[in-house]
Design a protein around this motif. Structure first.
Motif, short mmCIF file in Angstrom:
data_model
loop_
_atom_site.label_atom_id
_atom_site.label_comp_id
_atom_site.label_asym_id
_atom_site.label_seq_id
_atom_site.Cartn_x
_atom_site.Cartn_y
_atom_site.Cartn_z
N PHE A 1 2.50 7.16 10.24
CA PHE A 1 2.28 5.77 9.82
C PHE A 1 3.08 4.83 10.72
CE2 PHE A 1 2.50 1.87 7.55
CZ PHE A 1 1.30 1.80 6.88
N ASN B 1 1.90 11.38 5.12
CA ASN B 1 1.42 10.43 6.12
C ASN B 1 2.52 9.62 6.79
OD1 ASN B 1 -1.17 11.23 5.41
ND2 ASN B 1 -1.33 9.64 3.85
N ARG B 2 3.76 9.79 6.37
CA ARG B 2 4.85 8.95 6.88
C ARG B 2 5.11 9.14 8.37
NH1 ARG B 2 8.77 10.24 1.83
NH2 ARG B 2 7.56 9.07 0.27
N ASP C 1 0.84 -1.19 0.00
CA ASP C 1 0.00 0.00 0.00
C ASP C 1 0.88 1.24 0.00
OD1 ASP C 1 -2.45 -1.40 0.10
OD2 ASP C 1 -2.28 -1.59 2.29
N VAL D 1 2.27 4.77 0.75
CA VAL D 1 2.17 5.71 1.89
C VAL D 1 2.73 7.04 1.40
CG1 VAL D 1 2.85 6.22 4.25
CG2 VAL D 1 2.47 3.84 3.54
N HIS D 2 1.87 8.03 1.32
CA HIS D 2 2.27 9.34 0.83
C HIS D 2 3.15 10.05 1.84
CE1 HIS D 2 -0.31 9.12 -2.68
NE2 HIS D 2 -1.20 8.55 -1.89
#
Length: 65
Positions: free
Chosen positions: A48, A44-45, A38, A40-41
């Motif tokens: 996450f 968003n890291r 998936d 992960v932009h």
């Protein structure tokens, strides 16, 4: 925790994807990341959360042809 990063087993104390990238000295806005297939932009890291056994792919664009 045990992770698979770009197909290689790795032990890491990183709790988030951003922390893992910093631990591995990956920097730059040009990176693409995926966890368990998936995407992960970048935005968003930092939040996450990684889990034991996650498969992380870190990709960078290449020039040439």
């Amino acid at each position: 925790m045990k992770l698979i990063v770009n197909g290689e087993a790795l032990d890491s104390a990183a709790a988030t994807l951003a922390a893992l990238l910093a631990e591995l000295d990956y920097e730059g806005d040009w990176l693409a990341t995926a966890v368990n297939s998936d995407v992960v932009h970048k935005a968003n890291r930092a939040e996450f959360r990684l889990s034991d056994g996650d498969r992380i792919e870190i990709l960078s664009p290449m020039q040439g042809g």
